[in-house]
Structures are given as C-alpha cells and as structure tokens.
Design an enzyme around this catalytic site. Structure first.
Site, mmCIF file in Angstrom:
data_model
loop_
_atom_site.group_PDB
_atom_site.id
_atom_site.type_symbol
_atom_site.label_atom_id
_atom_site.label_comp_id
_atom_site.label_asym_id
_atom_site.label_seq_id
_atom_site.Cartn_x
_atom_site.Cartn_y
_atom_site.Cartn_z
ATOM 1 N N HIS A 130 0.824 -1.213 0.000
ATOM 2 C CA HIS A 130 0.000 0.000 0.000
ATOM 3 C C HIS A 130 0.858 1.263 0.000
ATOM 4 O O HIS A 130 0.581 2.219 -0.708
ATOM 5 C CB HIS A 130 -0.915 0.017 1.222
ATOM 6 C CG HIS A 130 -2.127 -0.819 1.054
ATOM 7 N ND1 HIS A 130 -3.082 -0.545 0.111
ATOM 8 C CD2 HIS A 130 -2.543 -1.932 1.688
ATOM 9 C CE1 HIS A 130 -4.024 -1.451 0.180
ATOM 10 N NE2 HIS A 130 -3.727 -2.310 1.127
ATOM 11 N N GLU A 185 -1.242 -8.288 -21.578
ATOM 12 C CA GLU A 185 -0.713 -8.643 -20.262
ATOM 13 C C GLU A 185 -0.655 -10.149 -20.062
ATOM 14 O O GLU A 185 -0.013 -10.636 -19.138
ATOM 15 C CB GLU A 185 -1.540 -7.978 -19.152
ATOM 16 C CG GLU A 185 -3.031 -8.242 -19.256
ATOM 17 C CD GLU A 185 -3.883 -7.273 -18.442
ATOM 18 O OE1 GLU A 185 -3.359 -6.686 -17.489
ATOM 19 O OE2 GLU A 185 -5.069 -7.104 -18.754
ATOM 20 N N ASP A 195 1.205 -7.064 -14.946
ATOM 21 C CA ASP A 195 0.717 -8.432 -15.056
ATOM 22 C C ASP A 195 1.523 -9.241 -16.062
ATOM 23 O O ASP A 195 1.798 -10.414 -15.835
ATOM 24 C CB ASP A 195 -0.774 -8.446 -15.418
ATOM 25 C CG ASP A 195 -1.640 -8.327 -14.165
ATOM 26 O OD1 ASP A 195 -1.150 -8.701 -13.080
ATOM 27 O OD2 ASP A 195 -2.791 -7.872 -14.261
#
Lengths: 106, 562
Positions: free
Chosen positions: B192, B419, B443
């Site tokens: 985060h 991706e 990704d």
C-alpha cells in the site's frame, strides 16, 4: 443445503441444521453478511459447529468457529422472531451458495 | 552511511525524519486512574467512544473506496462489525464489573477475543486477530489512553516519514505537501505504501533492513527513491543536494519532445473523474488507462447503463479539451472482488476468472458497460475502449460479437491490454483485430516470470526489465510499427525513470503513469536524445541477465545526470 430438519422445541425457539455449501464457508465477507443478517432480528441466535458454538451476531464468534465449505452447522434462535431469524439466515446461506455459481451459469 | 532497500517511487529528497512508531500499551496514567468514578461512568465513556469510532470508520470507508480498492474498504467494514461486536462488549463489561479500569478492560477483552482467532488453523482467520487488536487500539486512542497515531497534517514542516510498515489506514492519511518522502523497513513495490507514494508523487524506498535502529527522529534523512537508497546521516553537501531536488518539477503542457525532436505522449493512469482532473493539472496529454471497476466498487450498479454513461461522461468532461481517454472495461476478479458480484473462492485468483473472462461469463453486464461507453463516444466523447486480460483471438471474437449487437459501436476504438503472455506472443494476429493495444507490464511480467508480484519473498525475481520480458516488449513494438497501430504502455515500469530511456529507445512513443509522475517523465524525456536511447536499447538486447540490464540502466542514468 440438504439434511435440514426444522424442529420446534418451545414456542419461542427455532432450530435448523444446515450444511454450509458456499466456497468461502463463513470466512471473510460471507461471515460479515451472516452476522449482519442475524443482527436484523431481536431473537438471540447461536451457531454451533462441531463442539464449538457462538453468538451469530458476533463477527469474532462466527469467525472463531472456523466454518469452512461443507461444514454442518446448527442455528438455534430464541425470542419473538426466532423462526424468522432462522429462516432469514438459512436463506442467506442459500443465496451465498447461489451467487457464486451464478458465475458459472454462462 | 547508506542503507539499501527497494526504490518504489522515484525522486530524491532530504528532510527531517518523522519516525512513526506503532502504538504501545496503555502505560502511564490510565492504569491507575482512568478518570472515571464507577462502572456506570466507564460504560458511558465507552459508549461515546464506540459511537465516535464507528463514525470515523464510516468516513474512512467512504474515502478508501474512492482512493484505494474495495479490499481495503472491506477490511474497515469488518472493523465496524468488530467495534459493534456483542461478545467483545460483554467481555469488556465483565472486566469492568470485576473492577478493571476502562483501558485495562478493553485491552484484556480484546486480547481474549483475539486469542480465539489466533488459535485457529486457517491462516486467514488467524490474521483477523490483528484486526480485533487494531479495533481495540482505535477505542483506546479515542478514549485518550493511547497516544494517537496522527501523522503530521497540513501546516507541518516537511518531513520524511520513517516507519516499520504502513497500514492501509496510515497511508490514506498522508499529506503530500508535508510528507515529502516515505521509507519503510518492510514492504514491496506493490504494498500500500508504495502504490500510494507513487500516486502522490513522493519518493519512497521500502524494505530497508535496520532502518529504525539507524534513524533518529527529527534528524535529516536523505532518500533516493530511484536508486532505492536512504542515508540517515547525510553529509551537509548531500543533504543540500537532495533538499534541492525536492523542488517541484515544472508542469509541462503538450507532448514531451526529446532534444532531437521525437515526440512522446505521456498519459495518466486514473480511476476517478477527480484523478482525471488532477492528471490534467499535472500536464498529462490524455488518460492512457481509466480503471472503470472503481466506479462499481464505489456502488454504481453493474446493470445501470444510464448511471454508468453519466459517470463516464463526467470523466471525459474532467479530461478537458478533448484529451484522449482510454477506458478499460471492468477488471474485476478474485483478487479484487466486487461486493455486488460475489465469486467462488479461487485457489489462484490471478489465474482465475478476472478481466475479460468475467465479462464474457456475464455478457449482459458486459454489454451494459459497452453500451454506456458507446453512448459516451456517440455523444462526441471520442473515446477508446480497452479490454483487459485477453489471452487470444477467441476472447476478442466474443467481445466483438457483443459489440456487434450495439448500434454505433464503431464510434469507439477497440483495443486490448497486452498482459497475458499468449496475447503477447500472438501480437501480430491480435493487432489485426483491434485498433490499438496497451501493454500492462505489471501483469505481463508476473505471468511471464510466474512470479506473484505481491509476494515479498519473490521480490528479487519480479523485475519488469527481465531480458525475457523485454524481448517480448520489443516484439510488441515491432508488430505495432509494421501494422501502423498504436502501442502504449501503462505499467509501473514507465514510472521507473531509469527505464524511460530504454522504453523510448525500444520504440515506445506513448507511456502512461500515475498523474503526479507525468511532469517527472516529461522532464526526463526532454533531456533525452533518441540516438543514445537506441544505443541503450541495443546494449540491453544483448544483456543476458536481469542484473546486467539493471547495471546498464544505472550506468546510463548516472551518465545522463553528470
């Protein structure tokens, strides 16, 4: 959800045995939704799984039962709206079960 | 003295360290006198604190849904239920009746409840014990028994935030004017703290071992978010040099042009109309990625075409002056589920039903979203629509069939994210079927390297500049050039200023980054010339290891700076 037997022990009490079928069991969001549903009723509601039991209106209690998929639980409610409470919770478990496979319906 | 970590948000800064320590126990006054005469008073104080905590959480949830993801919001919803937990309340009351002071009663009761969860075999449930304790901490803070964890707010002189780790609720409270940098002992590129630091455009270094032992609160600390280093005892010269770097980068409008005249578009990745407006403020040439799923996390109905069309129009309006906008259709999946769309538990959600896979399983909902987007395009929005997680032509065919049933669908340009490695390998065929593609390097890297990008133990393996990943990027750019179709890039690698020359040298002419990074990337581009960038790309093509690529990038960056 199979094997459910509804029995009336006394006028203000309602009990039902159900098998939790949804993938997550009573973890995470399903547990939170179960608790939120239980709180809608006046009745005191207990959930039992194996030897453990706890207050259905307490997220900590419900989580601490560690109910995973295919666990048999017993819902026992007592109070004026005991029957509605049990029916509401059984419906919720069923809808949790239905929602997930809705995914696979197409 | 230089401590090494992982640079997760670029830039250099030097400012006094603000050491953020986790709350400790209820020591001191509260243990002997909690300020209340009897149980009745304590119950009343508890009730008031519970109510205030609920209200604060409600506000936090509203802000979280807007700024982070639904997962973080779900954590706080569970906290709300725990605050309101009748068993916890009973346990507290029991201790109060036994004569315990209020903070002691809360502490003991929460520890008992946490112990119930901690004893469980399931890892997820065991972790919830920490949530119970966090909830109790909120109450103790509210009651004034524990020092509040307030971060310096507006008006405070600038600091570098130093912490072991930051919780989601901590990162939300960061004020970018005051917090000029972040450095933590643990964490990864995807924690985060890292994501938020990039969104806020402040330098950040995570995973710095021995950080707290080396740092003195209030003493200047220099951090380099590009190199992944921090210096808790900088020399005066270094402190001056880094402090000077803190000066905000000038916002540039119009395309960035290299010193030898090559235009590169710098777009922004956004999720809300507010972020689009902020992107415009930062001089973005357009929106390269608009994450539509945030709309649904914020409560918009999946089956409401009208509401969606309004929301997309608002984003287009925020982009101002018809800057190009690329909307990514809902990227919802097991790792970021939506309350309104419950899904089966998946053992491996990153390889599960997500992105276009979910959209094609729920064709009605997908069609509703496409209709709303086509409406916005038809009303003069001139937008591009991009589908995530496409693995090959079969899925593209499915998408096109649904689009074919929508009138005026040709008003939108259709593209895909690249991706999934199979789509990257089949880039020629994919490009024949679409108007444009955008490479999602996060990704793509994770799938190509079979490396979970959220797993801190694999941090050393997850690197977007792995030679294998770069080889595929090369092929994608080449295919785009052959077919004359736009190829953009919207992964985190574009935010890595060391990698920008490489990407330009490889042939990318459109990059999309977090809004505050736009001016940094533009400035970097304007100082670059194409020839050395192409030489860098050629040298990188010959590199055989990730370490060799990184060495080339660092050498190039140092030469540029000197």
């Amino acid at each position: 959800m199979t094997d459910h037997i509804t029995e009336r022990t006394e006028p203000m009490q309602s009990t039902q045995d159900v098998t939790v079928r949804n993938e997550l069991g009573l973890h995470a969001r399903p547990a939170a939704r179960f608790v939120e549903e239980a709180k809608r009723f006046q009745a005191d509601v207990q959930v039992h799984a194996g030897e453990k039991g706890g207050n259905a209106k307490s997220l900590i209690s419900v989580l601490s039962l560690g109910v995973s998929k295919d666990t048999d639980i017993r819902i026992v409610a007592s109070g004026a709206d005991a029957e509605e409470a049990v029916a509401g919770l059984v419906d919720l478990l069923r809808s949790l079960e239905d929602e997930a496979p809705a995914e696979a319906s197409s | 003295m230089t401590l090494r970590g992982v640079g997760v948000s670029p830039g250099r800064v030097c400012a006094p360290a603000f050491v953020h320590m986790p709350a400790t126990d209820t020591s001191g006054e509260g243990r002997h006198d909690d300020g209340h005469a009897d149980v009745k008073e304590r119950r009343a104080a508890l009730a008031t604190a519970l109510e205030a905590s609920q209200a604060a959480l409600e506000e936090l949830i509203a802000r979280t849904t807007e700024r982070l993801d639904a997962d973080a919001a779900a954590i706080f919803r569970a906290h709300q239920l725990m605050l309101d937990d009748p068993e916890l309340a009973d346990a507290i009351d029991r201790h109060l009746l036994d004569g315990a002071l209020l903070p002691v009663a809360i502490e003991r009761a929460s520890e008992e409840m946490a112990a119930l969860l901690h004893a469980l075999p399931d890892e997820y449930l065991r972790e919830r014990a920490a949530d119970v304790l966090d909830v109790a901490r909120r109450l103790l803070v509210r009651l004034g028994y524990v020092e509040s964890l307030q971060l310096p707010g507006p008006g405070h002189p600038p600091v570098v935030l130093v912490a072991h780790d930051l919780a989601p609720s901590d990162t939300l409270a960061l004020t970018p004017e005051v917090i000029t940098g972040v450095v933590t002992e643990v964490g990864t590129r995807t924690s985060h703290a890292a994501i938020l630091a990039r969104q806020l455009g402040i330098p950040a270094v995570v995973g710095v071992e021995g950080l707290l032992a080396a740092v003195t609160d209030g003493h200047p600390i220099a951090i380099d978010g590009t190199a992944g280093e921090c210096d808790p005892r900088p020399s005066a010269a270094k402190a001056d040099q880094y402090a000077a770097a803190t000066i905000t980068v000038e916002v540039r409008r119009g395309r960035a042009r290299t010193s030898d005249g090559v235009d590169v578009a710098v777009h922004a990745n956004t999720s809300t109309p507010q972020e689009v407006a902020s992107a415009v403020k930062f001089g973005a040439d357009g929106v390269g990625l608009y994450r539509t799923e945030f709309l649904f996390h914020a409560g918009c109905a999946l089956d409401d075409e009208e509401e969606q069309a309004e929301a997309y129009s608002a984003a287009v309006a925020a982009a101002a002056d018809r800057r190009p906008m690329t909307f990514r259709t809902m990227d919802i999946g097991g790792d970021k589920p939506l309350a309104a769309l419950p899904m089966d538990h998946e053992v491996n959600p990153f390889l599960g039903v997500r992105g276009v896979r979910l959209s094609l399983r729920r064709p009605k909902l997908f069609e509703t979203q496409l209709r709303a987007l086509v409406r916005v395009a038809s009303a003069g929005g001139g937008i591009r629509v991009m589908v995530p997680m496409v693995s090959g032509l079969d899925e593209l065919e499915g998408v096109k069939q649904i689009l074919a049933g929508i009138p005026d669908a040709d008003h939108v340009a259709l593209g895909t994210m690249i991706e999934v490695p199979s789509a990257a390998v089949m880039i020629d065929e994919v490009l024949q079927e679409v108007d444009f593609v955008s490479v999602g390097t996060n990704d793509l890297t994770q799938y190509m390297l079979a490396t979970d990008r959220t797993n801190a133990r694999l941090e050393h393996l997850y690197d977007e500049v792995h030679p294998g990943v770069l080889r595929v990027l090369d092929a994608i750019v080449a295919a785009g050039q052959r077919q004359g179709k736009p190829v953009g890039l919207c992964g985190e690698v574009a935010a890595d200023l060391r990698a920008v020359p490489l990407l330009v040298g490889m042939g990318f002419r459109s990059l999309s980054v977090a809004p505050p990074l736009v001016p940094h990337v533009k400035r970097h581009l304007s100082e670059l010339s194409l020839a050395p960038a192409e030489e860098l790309a050629a040298a990188v093509r010959a590199a055989r290891t990730t370490a060799a690529v990184n060495a080339l990038l660092s050498t190039f960056a140092e030469q540029e700076m000197s």
